[in-house]
Write a protein that holds these residues in place. Sequence first.
Motif, PDB file in Angstrom:
ATOM      1  N   ARG A 135       0.833  -1.208   0.000  1.00 41.56           N
ATOM      2  CA  ARG A 135       0.000   0.000   0.000  1.00 41.56           C
ATOM      3  C   ARG A 135       0.875   1.268   0.000  1.00 41.56           C
ATOM      4  O   ARG A 135       1.015   1.944  -1.000  1.00 41.56           O
ATOM      5  CB  ARG A 135      -0.927  -0.026   1.224  1.00 41.56           C
ATOM      6  CG  ARG A 135      -2.164   0.843   1.087  1.00 41.56           C
ATOM      7  CD  ARG A 135      -1.949   2.299   1.371  1.00 41.56           C
ATOM      8  NE  ARG A 135      -1.394   2.528   2.710  1.00 41.56           N
ATOM      9  CZ  ARG A 135      -0.885   3.704   3.095  1.00 41.56           C
ATOM     10  NH1 ARG A 135      -0.853   4.726   2.267  1.00 41.56           N
ATOM     11  NH2 ARG A 135      -0.392   3.845   4.308  1.00 41.56           N
ATOM     12  N   ASP A 136       1.525   1.524   1.110  1.00 39.73           N
ATOM     13  CA  ASP A 136       2.308   2.763   1.233  1.00 39.73           C
ATOM     14  C   ASP A 136       3.453   2.786   0.226  1.00 39.73           C
ATOM     15  O   ASP A 136       3.830   3.840  -0.283  1.00 39.73           O
ATOM     16  CB  ASP A 136       2.871   2.860   2.659  1.00 39.73           C
ATOM     17  CG  ASP A 136       3.039   4.294   3.114  1.00 39.73           C
ATOM     18  OD1 ASP A 136       2.821   5.199   2.288  1.00 39.73           O
ATOM     19  OD2 ASP A 136       3.415   4.513   4.271  1.00 39.73           O
ATOM     20  N   GLY A 137       4.014   1.602  -0.054  1.00 38.45           N
ATOM     21  CA  GLY A 137       5.119   1.522  -1.007  1.00 38.45           C
ATOM     22  C   GLY A 137       4.657   1.746  -2.430  1.00 38.45           C
ATOM     23  O   GLY A 137       5.058   2.707  -3.098  1.00 38.45           O
TER      24      GLY A 137
ATOM     25  N   LEU B 252       3.045   1.982  15.411  1.00 41.56           N
ATOM     26  CA  LEU B 252       3.953   3.072  15.052  1.00 41.56           C
ATOM     27  C   LEU B 252       4.368   2.904  13.596  1.00 41.56           C
ATOM     28  O   LEU B 252       4.653   1.786  13.155  1.00 41.56           O
ATOM     29  CB  LEU B 252       5.209   3.057  15.940  1.00 41.56           C
ATOM     30  CG  LEU B 252       5.138   3.711  17.326  1.00 41.56           C
ATOM     31  CD1 LEU B 252       4.844   5.193  17.203  1.00 41.56           C
ATOM     32  CD2 LEU B 252       4.128   3.048  18.236  1.00 41.56           C
ATOM     33  N   HIS B 253       4.411   4.008  12.886  1.00 42.53           N
ATOM     34  CA  HIS B 253       4.673   3.989  11.445  1.00 42.53           C
ATOM     35  C   HIS B 253       5.718   5.065  11.152  1.00 42.53           C
ATOM     36  O   HIS B 253       5.411   6.255  11.203  1.00 42.53           O
ATOM     37  CB  HIS B 253       3.332   4.264  10.742  1.00 42.53           C
ATOM     38  CG  HIS B 253       3.367   4.347   9.257  1.00 42.53           C
ATOM     39  ND1 HIS B 253       2.856   3.347   8.457  1.00 42.53           N
ATOM     40  CD2 HIS B 253       3.814   5.310   8.403  1.00 42.53           C
ATOM     41  CE1 HIS B 253       2.983   3.693   7.171  1.00 42.53           C
ATOM     42  NE2 HIS B 253       3.564   4.884   7.115  1.00 42.53           N
ATOM     43  N   PHE B 254       6.947   4.624  10.917  1.00 43.09           N
ATOM     44  CA  PHE B 254       8.027   5.598  10.723  1.00 43.09           C
ATOM     45  C   PHE B 254       8.544   5.605   9.289  1.00 43.09           C
ATOM     46  O   PHE B 254       8.855   4.553   8.722  1.00 43.09           O
ATOM     47  CB  PHE B 254       9.200   5.288  11.656  1.00 43.09           C
ATOM     48  CG  PHE B 254       8.887   5.492  13.109  1.00 43.09           C
ATOM     49  CD1 PHE B 254       8.615   6.766  13.598  1.00 43.09           C
ATOM     50  CD2 PHE B 254       8.858   4.419  13.987  1.00 43.09           C
ATOM     51  CE1 PHE B 254       8.316   6.967  14.944  1.00 43.09           C
ATOM     52  CE2 PHE B 254       8.554   4.607  15.332  1.00 43.09           C
ATOM     53  CZ  PHE B 254       8.286   5.881  15.816  1.00 43.09           C
ATOM     54  N   HIS B 255       8.662   6.786   8.743  1.00 42.50           N
ATOM     55  CA  HIS B 255       9.362   6.944   7.461  1.00 42.50           C
ATOM     56  C   HIS B 255      10.816   7.311   7.764  1.00 42.50           C
ATOM     57  O   HIS B 255      11.105   7.943   8.775  1.00 42.50           O
ATOM     58  CB  HIS B 255       8.684   8.026   6.619  1.00 42.50           C
ATOM     59  CG  HIS B 255       7.443   7.540   5.940  1.00 42.50           C
ATOM     60  ND1 HIS B 255       7.291   7.504   4.577  1.00 42.50           N
ATOM     61  CD2 HIS B 255       6.289   7.036   6.456  1.00 42.50           C
ATOM     62  CE1 HIS B 255       6.100   7.005   4.272  1.00 42.50           C
ATOM     63  NE2 HIS B 255       5.465   6.720   5.393  1.00 42.50           N
ATOM     64  N   ASN B 256      11.697   6.887   6.849  1.00 43.45           N
ATOM     65  CA  ASN B 256      13.121   7.060   7.123  1.00 43.45           C
ATOM     66  C   ASN B 256      13.709   8.267   6.384  1.00 43.45           C
ATOM     67  O   ASN B 256      14.874   8.270   6.011  1.00 43.45           O
ATOM     68  CB  ASN B 256      13.869   5.781   6.730  1.00 43.45           C
ATOM     69  CG  ASN B 256      15.184   5.649   7.465  1.00 43.45           C
ATOM     70  OD1 ASN B 256      15.327   6.161   8.577  1.00 43.45           O
ATOM     71  ND2 ASN B 256      16.154   4.994   6.850  1.00 43.45           N
TER      72      ASN B 256
ATOM     73  N   GLY C 242      11.005   6.861   1.795  1.00 39.36           N
ATOM     74  CA  GLY C 242      10.193   5.691   2.073  1.00 39.36           C
ATOM     75  C   GLY C 242      10.029   5.374   3.536  1.00 39.36           C
ATOM     76  O   GLY C 242      10.588   6.015   4.425  1.00 39.36           O
ATOM     77  N   ASN C 243       9.253   4.338   3.760  1.00 41.68           N
ATOM     78  CA  ASN C 243       9.111   3.770   5.096  1.00 41.68           C
ATOM     79  C   ASN C 243      10.431   3.113   5.466  1.00 41.68           C
ATOM     80  O   ASN C 243      11.246   2.803   4.613  1.00 41.68           O
ATOM     81  CB  ASN C 243       8.043   2.683   5.079  1.00 41.68           C
ATOM     82  CG  ASN C 243       6.668   3.230   4.793  1.00 41.68           C
ATOM     83  OD1 ASN C 243       5.956   3.607   5.698  1.00 41.68           O
ATOM     84  ND2 ASN C 243       6.308   3.304   3.525  1.00 41.68           N
ATOM     85  N   ILE C 244      10.598   2.845   6.729  1.00 44.53           N
ATOM     86  CA  ILE C 244      11.759   2.068   7.146  1.00 44.53           C
ATOM     87  C   ILE C 244      11.631   0.673   6.515  1.00 44.53           C
ATOM     88  O   ILE C 244      10.539   0.126   6.428  1.00 44.53           O
ATOM     89  CB  ILE C 244      11.859   2.015   8.688  1.00 44.53           C
ATOM     90  CG1 ILE C 244      13.109   1.280   9.138  1.00 44.53           C
ATOM     91  CG2 ILE C 244      10.627   1.406   9.315  1.00 44.53           C
ATOM     92  CD1 ILE C 244      14.393   2.003   8.907  1.00 44.53           C
TER      93      ILE C 244
HETATM   94 ZN    ZN Z   1       3.507   6.058   5.356  1.00 44.55          ZN
END
Ligand code: ZN
Length: 309
Positions: free
Chosen positions: A17-19, A208-212, A250-252
Amino acid sequence: MMMNLPEKVSICEVGLRDGLQNEKVIPSTDDKVELLKACIDAGYSVIEVGSFMHPKKVPQMADTDEVIKRIGNVEGVELRALIPNVRGVQRAIDCGCKKVKLNVSASRMHNLKNLNRTPEESVAGFTDCVDLAKKNNIAISGSISMPFASPWEGRTPIEDVDAIIEAYLKVGIDEISLSDASGQAVPNQVYDLCTHVREKYTQASWWLHFHNTRGAAMANILAAMQAGMTQFDTSFGGLGGCPFVPGAAGNISSEDVINMLDEMNIQTGVDVLKVMAISRKVSELLGHGLDSYVLRAGRSKDLIASQTE
Ligand code: ZN
């Protein structure tokens, strides 16, 4: 050093999804189904498959219904989809999706500018979604994006986050995701906010949702675990971005997180080698490299084996 660490954590794979939602090349529905099968086989028990946004707004996710229909119900695996409104719940009912997630921005300015209402007003408007979902045995959760900081207002005041959490609880949503979509969170702040919400809202379950975006995501995960958090979103190959946030990365990466947790003896139930294979496949499908350390360097576990060969 005595660290307060969990024995096991849950990882939700959000790459599908997020990717994929930020990619120019859209994989076919067949390819998505294969990726989803591979994620299930890798051991994920929670997977964000896609979203039920308007297909014109997010064409990358237009076939989420079809992907979920084709996979059907998988015992022990939660397949969730992001929804914008009650139409999203209806699509979930129609395709057999059993878990949906709403989202609101913690930035008052962003919310007022785009939706002409405060974040709490947005959440209060989710009542119809909750009613329809619960009537149809669909679990529903809520996400708060930018609870740490936003590009428009800087650090998010903790009272603002409290107001949104309370609005979610009021409409009957007690599984809440804190999403650093703009990649601005830092570990001490993460520790403080996580500790605060866990102590204040003991009835809630947290993700928890972390982007890097600025390289702090891994440190933020560690800080969140120190504060007692055990549920994290990650994305294969570190894929992802955010259409609203300038320069968002992106996300981690899933394999980076799972490799680290493996080495720390924290169980995830996910096979990192299988995740690495998924990321290689995704890279091939999209035609570009991915932002993952472990994909480049391999697992640290494999170093000794390769030296003694
Ligand atoms: Zn996201």
